[in-house]
Design a protein around this motif. Structure first.
Motif, PDB file in Angstrom:
ATOM      1  N   THR A  15       0.817  -1.243  -0.301  1.00 47.58           N
ATOM      2  CA  THR A  15      -0.185  -0.316  -0.091  1.00 47.58           C
ATOM      3  C   THR A  15       0.835   1.237  -0.237  1.00 47.58           C
ATOM      4  O   THR A  15       0.447   2.141  -0.850  1.00 47.58           O
ATOM      5  CB  THR A  15      -1.017  -0.152   0.974  1.00 47.58           C
ATOM      6  OG1 THR A  15      -2.029  -1.367   1.183  1.00 47.58           O
ATOM      7  CG2 THR A  15      -1.706   0.729   1.470  1.00 47.58           C
ATOM      8  N   GLU A  16       1.797   1.332   0.774  1.00 51.62           N
ATOM      9  CA  GLU A  16       2.987   2.240   1.049  1.00 51.62           C
ATOM     10  C   GLU A  16       3.609   2.898  -0.369  1.00 51.62           C
ATOM     11  O   GLU A  16       3.953   4.031  -0.711  1.00 51.62           O
ATOM     12  CB  GLU A  16       3.441   2.369   2.016  1.00 51.62           C
ATOM     13  CG  GLU A  16       4.951   3.096   1.761  1.00 51.62           C
ATOM     14  CD  GLU A  16       5.391   3.233   3.207  1.00 51.62           C
ATOM     15  OE1 GLU A  16       6.609   4.287   3.854  1.00 51.62           O
ATOM     16  OE2 GLU A  16       5.556   2.646   3.694  1.00 51.62           O
ATOM     17  N   ARG A  46       3.456   5.361  -2.537  1.00 51.54           N
ATOM     18  CA  ARG A  46       4.836   6.658  -2.857  1.00 51.54           C
ATOM     19  C   ARG A  46       5.220   6.749  -4.608  1.00 51.54           C
ATOM     20  O   ARG A  46       5.632   7.741  -4.938  1.00 51.54           O
ATOM     21  CB  ARG A  46       5.920   5.919  -2.418  1.00 51.54           C
ATOM     22  CG  ARG A  46       6.529   5.914  -0.726  1.00 51.54           C
ATOM     23  CD  ARG A  46       7.249   5.278  -0.866  1.00 51.54           C
ATOM     24  NE  ARG A  46       7.378   5.794   0.768  1.00 51.54           N
ATOM     25  CZ  ARG A  46       7.544   6.739   1.758  1.00 51.54           C
ATOM     26  NH1 ARG A  46       8.583   7.463   0.784  1.00 51.54           N
ATOM     27  NH2 ARG A  46       7.520   6.438   2.660  1.00 51.54           N
ATOM     28  N   GLN A  47       4.960   5.775  -5.806  1.00 53.28           N
ATOM     29  CA  GLN A  47       4.457   5.975  -6.863  1.00 53.28           C
ATOM     30  C   GLN A  47       3.510   6.990  -7.509  1.00 53.28           C
ATOM     31  O   GLN A  47       3.683   7.096  -8.916  1.00 53.28           O
ATOM     32  CB  GLN A  47       4.161   4.250  -7.313  1.00 53.28           C
ATOM     33  CG  GLN A  47       5.753   3.706  -7.124  1.00 53.28           C
ATOM     34  CD  GLN A  47       6.999   4.264  -8.322  1.00 53.28           C
ATOM     35  OE1 GLN A  47       6.871   4.092  -9.061  1.00 53.28           O
ATOM     36  NE2 GLN A  47       7.893   3.704  -7.034  1.00 53.28           N
ATOM     37  N   ALA A  58      -3.311   4.251   6.958  1.00 47.26           N
ATOM     38  CA  ALA A  58      -3.447   5.869   6.128  1.00 47.26           C
ATOM     39  C   ALA A  58      -3.453   6.681   6.643  1.00 47.26           C
ATOM     40  O   ALA A  58      -3.205   7.397   5.835  1.00 47.26           O
ATOM     41  CB  ALA A  58      -5.497   5.285   6.241  1.00 47.26           C
ATOM     42  N   ASP A  59      -3.668   7.110   7.572  1.00 43.83           N
ATOM     43  CA  ASP A  59      -2.802   8.218   7.982  1.00 43.83           C
ATOM     44  C   ASP A  59      -2.138   8.234   8.241  1.00 43.83           C
ATOM     45  O   ASP A  59      -0.932   9.770   7.752  1.00 43.83           O
ATOM     46  CB  ASP A  59      -3.893   7.796  10.384  1.00 43.83           C
ATOM     47  CG  ASP A  59      -4.311   8.174   9.940  1.00 43.83           C
ATOM     48  OD1 ASP A  59      -5.659   8.155   9.408  1.00 43.83           O
ATOM     49  OD2 ASP A  59      -5.224   7.677  11.437  1.00 43.83           O
ATOM     50  N   ARG A  96      -4.352   9.969   0.385  1.00 43.71           N
ATOM     51  CA  ARG A  96      -4.288   8.968   1.536  1.00 43.71           C
ATOM     52  C   ARG A  96      -5.443   8.015   0.916  1.00 43.71           C
ATOM     53  O   ARG A  96      -5.818   8.022  -0.536  1.00 43.71           O
ATOM     54  CB  ARG A  96      -5.716   9.444   2.146  1.00 43.71           C
ATOM     55  CG  ARG A  96      -6.098   8.345   3.409  1.00 43.71           C
ATOM     56  CD  ARG A  96      -7.069   9.411   4.288  1.00 43.71           C
ATOM     57  NE  ARG A  96      -8.327   8.484   5.514  1.00 43.71           N
ATOM     58  CZ  ARG A  96      -6.821   8.349   6.438  1.00 43.71           C
ATOM     59  NH1 ARG A  96      -6.320   8.908   6.578  1.00 43.71           N
ATOM     60  NH2 ARG A  96      -7.755   7.288   7.491  1.00 43.71           N
ATOM     61  N   PRO A  97      -4.492   6.454   1.021  1.00 46.42           N
ATOM     62  CA  PRO A  97      -4.746   5.937   0.509  1.00 46.42           C
ATOM     63  C   PRO A  97      -6.244   4.922   1.268  1.00 46.42           C
ATOM     64  O   PRO A  97      -7.323   5.806   1.763  1.00 46.42           O
ATOM     65  CB  PRO A  97      -4.291   4.201   0.692  1.00 46.42           C
ATOM     66  CG  PRO A  97      -3.091   4.819   1.899  1.00 46.42           C
ATOM     67  CD  PRO A  97      -3.477   6.584   2.254  1.00 46.42           C
TER      68      PRO A  97
END
Length: 255
Positions: A29-30, A34-35, A53-54, A63-64
């Motif tokens: 997810t991160e 970042r992309q 998410a925070d 925010r995802p």
């Protein structure tokens, strides 16, 4: 450490990750965030998912989208996919990451246990792919990345239902690749070795066992969740345009 490579085509891409709230899934997810991708992730555990998410929002300014769902409930899975599409557009990258690797003895396995195990470790991979495929066709293509495991290649004795499901993921990957390739949808699998997540440390890691495992790897480093991210980004990107129906083993050379 997150990979330094940038994949320009992933910026703005609609990405959906199952089990994206912790462990390898959280790193994915991160990594996609970042992309610059528009990331939605499904997870059953609300507290760590919201915290993730925070943190990503605080660090990256984007925010995802967290979608709470139990992947054993296929209608809930389909509803989560629909919410991801509503928020970010048709999903063009699906990462079927969610898994449950509880240990179990052959003599203790019931029909209910077996079915529940496969309802987490295999069945959602198909139905998530089924749900996103029409949108990928509309978009002109996409990438589906299914997580299997090296455990089924190692004659691992303590989780036969899990290893059966993970072997099944490889067959599913090849079948979907054959079917969806005509629509420029690539389907590949990633087989991680022993990635030392917080769950692994809490339940199964011992100093002696980990040292013995790393000693058998060609690369003598403990594998972390971030070490899987680069492979998945590559499979999601147009850098792997003609790569499909494959299983990439990421285990530091253990096998």
């Amino acid at each position: 450490m997150m990979p330094s490579a940038r994949f320009a085509d992933l910026e703005g891409a609609s990405v959906l990750i199952t089990g994206g709230g912790s462990g390898i899934g959280a790193a994915l997810t991160e990594g996609f965030a970042r992309q610059g991708a528009k990331v939605a992730f499904i997870d059953i555990a609300k507290r760590p998912s919201t915290a993730l998410a925070d943190r990503i929002e605080n660090q990256l300014g984007r925010r995802p989208l967290y979608l709470k769902a139990d992947l054993r409930d296929i209608e809930a899975l389909r509803a989560a996919v629909a919410k991801a599409v509503e928020a970010h557009g048709d999903v063009t990258v699906l990462v079927n990451n969610a898994a449950l690797d509880d240990r179990h003895a052959v003599e203790d396995v019931t029909v209910e246990f077996w079915d529940n195990n496969h309802a987490v470790n295999l069945r959602p991979h198909f139905f998530a792919a089924q749900a996103v495929a029409p949108g990928m066709k509309r978009a002109g293509g996409g990438s589906i990345i299914n997580f299997t495991s090296t455990s089924f290649l190692m004659n691992f004795p303590d989780m036969p239902a899990y290893t059966a499901a993970k072997a099944g993921v490889v067959g599913l990957t090849k079948g979907l690749a054959g079917k969806l390739g005509a629509d420029s949808i690539r389907v590949n699998a990633v087989a991680p070795g022993w990635v030392i997540t917080e769950r692994q440390r809490e339940l199964w890691v011992t100093e002696e066992g980990l040292a013995a495992h790393v000693a058998k790897q060609c690369i003598k480093d403990v594998m972390q969740a971030d070490d899987i991210v680069g492979t998945v980004l590559f499979l999601a990107s147009d850098g792997s345009r003609m790569l499909t129906a494959q299983t990439l083993i990421v285990d530091g050379g253990y096998l």
